[in-house]
Design a protein around this motif. Structure first.
Motif, PDB file in Angstrom:
ATOM      1  N   PHE A   1      -4.436   1.865   6.776  1.00 27.12           N
ATOM      2  CA  PHE A   1      -5.404   2.180   5.733  1.00 27.12           C
ATOM      3  C   PHE A   1      -4.710   2.863   4.551  1.00 27.12           C
ATOM      4  O   PHE A   1      -3.830   3.714   4.741  1.00 27.12           O
ATOM      5  N   ILE A   2      -5.122   2.486   3.351  1.00 25.37           N
ATOM      6  CA  ILE A   2      -4.627   3.118   2.129  1.00 25.37           C
ATOM      7  C   ILE A   2      -5.837   3.491   1.291  1.00 25.37           C
ATOM      8  O   ILE A   2      -6.623   2.626   0.915  1.00 25.37           O
TER       9      ILE A   2
ATOM     10  N   ILE B   1     -10.661  -5.001   1.240  1.00 23.57           N
ATOM     11  CA  ILE B   1     -10.933  -3.753   0.535  1.00 23.57           C
ATOM     12  C   ILE B   1     -12.375  -3.338   0.770  1.00 23.57           C
ATOM     13  O   ILE B   1     -13.288  -4.162   0.719  1.00 23.57           O
ATOM     14  N   GLY B   2     -12.582  -2.058   1.045  1.00 22.02           N
ATOM     15  CA  GLY B   2     -13.928  -1.520   1.187  1.00 22.02           C
ATOM     16  C   GLY B   2     -13.883  -0.034   1.469  1.00 22.02           C
ATOM     17  O   GLY B   2     -12.834   0.521   1.836  1.00 22.02           O
TER      18      GLY B   2
ATOM     19  N   LEU C   1     -14.780   6.353  -2.069  1.00 20.68           N
ATOM     20  CA  LEU C   1     -13.487   5.798  -2.485  1.00 20.68           C
ATOM     21  C   LEU C   1     -13.143   4.615  -1.585  1.00 20.68           C
ATOM     22  O   LEU C   1     -13.216   4.711  -0.355  1.00 20.68           O
ATOM     23  N   ASP C   2     -12.769   3.500  -2.191  1.00 20.50           N
ATOM     24  CA  ASP C   2     -12.380   2.326  -1.415  1.00 20.50           C
ATOM     25  C   ASP C   2     -11.044   2.544  -0.733  1.00 20.50           C
ATOM     26  O   ASP C   2     -10.191   3.309  -1.206  1.00 20.50           O
ATOM     27  N   GLU C   3     -10.880   1.829   0.365  1.00 18.69           N
ATOM     28  CA  GLU C   3      -9.595   1.760   1.053  1.00 18.69           C
ATOM     29  C   GLU C   3      -9.110   0.310   1.076  1.00 18.69           C
ATOM     30  O   GLU C   3      -9.915  -0.632   1.084  1.00 18.69           O
TER      31      GLU C   3
ATOM     32  N   LEU D   1     -14.822   8.202  10.463  1.00 19.40           N
ATOM     33  CA  LEU D   1     -15.231   9.420   9.750  1.00 19.40           C
ATOM     34  C   LEU D   1     -14.372   9.668   8.518  1.00 19.40           C
ATOM     35  O   LEU D   1     -14.855  10.200   7.512  1.00 19.40           O
ATOM     36  N   ALA D   2     -13.108   9.281   8.595  1.00 10.71           N
ATOM     37  CA  ALA D   2     -12.196   9.423   7.463  1.00 10.71           C
ATOM     38  C   ALA D   2     -11.054   8.439   7.672  1.00 10.71           C
ATOM     39  O   ALA D   2     -10.642   8.192   8.816  1.00 10.71           O
ATOM     40  N   ASP D   3     -10.542   7.893   6.569  1.00  4.67           N
ATOM     41  CA  ASP D   3      -9.514   6.867   6.706  1.00  4.67           C
ATOM     42  C   ASP D   3      -8.228   7.409   7.314  1.00  4.67           C
ATOM     43  O   ASP D   3      -7.421   6.643   7.838  1.00  4.67           O
ATOM     44  N   ASN D   4      -8.033   8.723   7.275  1.00  2.00           N
ATOM     45  CA  ASN D   4      -6.836   9.304   7.882  1.00  2.00           C
ATOM     46  C   ASN D   4      -7.102   9.878   9.268  1.00  2.00           C
ATOM     47  O   ASN D   4      -6.255  10.572   9.831  1.00  2.00           O
TER      48      ASN D   4
END
Length: 603
Positions: A291-292, A264-265, A272-274, A352-355
């Motif tokens: 990734f969530i 988790i991080g 916001l953590d992922e 840059l972004a988890d998605n």
């Protein structure tokens, strides 16, 4: 040469004494460690089998029984699958204090389990639990009877976690599809922590199952109740299924990733953590990452799913390690191809972004270094008074090797030249024969579990029937817990360039608690009972009649200092009345163990 160096007592493992006894304390930041402690080989009345050591956990922040003394937990396949608990009771002192229930006197836990163990307060009642899985097959009658997730909870007494599990979570109660799925061999990725900030712990469970119907990450919570009140209700807070069908092979065949490991991080620095999910493919050979995003209480959004390798890199430990390097979030990955023994280490950076993560964010750093991603992240080459200098990755180097991969603090984190690899130990140079490996490593930045001012890391060695040292077989009662410590004394050795100096370690077992025969015996009207303690301990001493009925309590759950103690019994019961002639039993209770002897009163 090896046999000459290790001619000293096997009981203390290898007490080596060679000429460079004038080595000086290493400088802050030098990768110079010593092996500060090993487990006691003999934990009478129990036995350490060679299968001990698939997984390890250190309960240190908080410890399990709230006494300020961390516990080291290790797995054992034998006796139906169990957990053994050792407590760190002082500077380089380890005491065996508890084991979980024997499920099968002869035989291993189904599917060679348990393979991992964690601790946490899942039911949010302020008491820590020991949590592990036993597997495996729903079609085997013994496996089916024993398999599930076991919870043992601290009872409130010193080192007491019960003789029976306080709760057993059936796999089928998590997902009905588990009724036909083999499960229970999770190597890593289980976690109990409040990850969404709602004040309640979540339980992350990647089942590591070869079955698409349960190839998910389950995030559970205790919706209400507690284990001790026998009214707990556990529900799935979120089930992550997106990795299952991520890889269409053809119009008629699909493949996907089976979640096997987590960390988790905040991977994209958005506050916001992922949840970082490592997975292996179920049909073809491959490994990937998902990734969530944790949006808030009970709220999750799935993000990108990316390929990492074209071989089953995460088939064993599968530990993604999140950290921040020079202000930038990164994820370290390691994996081994079990068919070819090819190993690789990667870094995932520049997210840059988890998605919006893709394969371009994954950079290979090393090839041919380490084994099975049995590793941990820390910065342990310092005293605890130091701020540290960055990060080290402590990795199974294959067999009896343990490696330290240290980042230099300023170089390109994607380039191998920015890292220094140091070998901490190689048991092949110490044992006569060796067939096991360092199967897991535990540390965290700054960890000092014996509170002596020097940072520690703990590795667990899963043994083999082939292991021998100075002709002594370690097919059972071998060494499995290896506690390494930085700069322990002015005699600290550089174990990279010479065989390590191992100081005699104080190892404490139930045999070190002595209960003497009363004197005089037979007696009338009084007798003296003497007992000796190897360390400060809370104890009880009680008298029973021949029917097992309690007659009198001489010591009731009181703390006594280490050393010899004496107490007089005047042959009266708890009401002050004289007791009848006959045989009586006096029993000393210390922790989870007891010792007793008989005595005779003659009127």
């Amino acid at each position: 040469m090896k046999k000459l160096l290790w001619a000293f007592s096997i009981l203390y493992f290898f007490i080596l004494f060679i000429n460079n006894s004038f080595a000086q304390q290493p400088a802050d930041g030098e990768n110079r460690y010593k092996l500060a402690a090993v487990n006691p080989r003999f934990i009478s009345p129990d036995t350490l089998e060679a299968s001990v050591g698939r997984g390890i956990w250190v309960a240190h922040d908080p410890d399990l029984d709230n006494d300020g003394k961390p516990e080291i937990l290790i797995t054992q396949y034998d006796k139906g699958g169990r957990i053994l608990v050792f407590e760190v009771v002082g500077d380089d002192k380890i005491e065996f204090v508890w084991s979980s229930k024997t499920l099968e006197e002869n035989g291993a836990g189904g599917g060679s389990t348990p393979r991992s163990v964690i601790t946490g307060d899942f039911d949010n009642n302020g008491k820590q639990e020991i949590v592990f899985q036993i597997g495996y097959s729903p079609d085997d009658s013994t496996d089916a009877a024993n398999r599930g997730i076991y919870f043992y909870e601290w009872t409130g007494n010193d080192n007491d976690y019960g003789t029976e599990p306080i709760f057993k979570l059936q796999f089928e109660d998590i997902d009905s599809n588990f009724a036909t799925a083999s499960v229970g061999r999770t190597e890593s990725g289980m976690l109990i922590r409040d990850i969404d900030g709602d004040g309640k712990s979540e339980f992350l469970f990647p089942p590591r199952a070869f079955n698409f119907s349960v190839a998910k990450l389950y995030i559970m919570q205790a919706a209400s109740g507690t284990f001790s009140e026998n009214n707990i209700i556990i529900e799935n807070e979120y089930v992550y299924e997106e990795m299952v069908d991520a890889l269409p092979i053809s119009p008629t065949i699909s493949d996907g990733y089976v979640p096997v490991g987590t960390d988790i991080g905040d991977v994209d620095n958005d506050g916001l953590d992922e949840i970082i999910v490592a997975g292996w493919t179920n049909v073809q050979a491959g490994a990937g990452l998902g990734f969530i995003q944790i949006d808030g209480p009970d709220s999750y959004t799935p993000g990108s799913i990316i390929p990492v390798a074209n071989f089953s890199a995460f088939v064993v430990k599968a530990k993604p390690l999140f950290t921040v390097v020079n202000g930038n979030p990164v994820i370290y990955l390691h994996g081994t191809n079990t068919g070819t023994s090819e190993s690789k280490m990667w870094i995932v950076e520049g997210i840059l972004a988890d998605n919006f993560v893709d394969a371009s964010n994954v950079k290979e750093i090393f090839s041919g270094v380490g084994y099975y991603s049995a590793w941990a992240l820390g910065d342990q080459d310092h005293p605890t008074s130091s701020a540290g200098d960055g990060l080290d990755l402590y990795l199974n180097g294959g067999g009896g090797k343990l490696l330290d991969i240290e980042y230099d603090g300023s170089g390109d984190i994607t380039q191998s030249g920015s890292y220094t690899i140091t070998q901490l130990i190689n048991l092949n140079q110490i044992y006569d024969n060796m067939g096991g490996l360092f199967n897991d490593v535990y540390t965290s930045p700054g960890m000092d579990i014996d509170n002596d001012g020097f940072r520690d890391l703990v590795a667990v060695y899963k043994g083999s029937g082939e292991d021998t040292l100075n002709g002594t077989s370690f097919s059972e009662n071998g060494y499995h817990i290896f506690m390494f410590e930085w700069g322990d004394s002015t005699n600290s050795k550089d174990i990279i360039t010479s065989v390590p100096e191992i100081k005699p370690v104080t190892v404490i077992t139930p045999e070190d608690y002595r209960l003497e025969q009363n004197y005089p015996n037979p007696f009338n009207p009084t007798t003296s009972i003497t007992f000796s303690l190897p360390l400060e301990k809370t104890i009880s001493l009680k008298i029973y009649n021949s029917l097992g009925q309690e007659v009198k309590t001489l010591i009731n759950n009181r703390m006594y200092q280490a050393g010899s103690h004496n107490i007089i019994w005047n042959a009266t019961d708890k009401y002050g009345n004289r007791v009848a002639s006959g045989m009586y039993i006096y029993k000393l209770k210390f922790g989870n163990f007891t010792k007793s002897k008989t005595m005779t009163l003659l009127q």
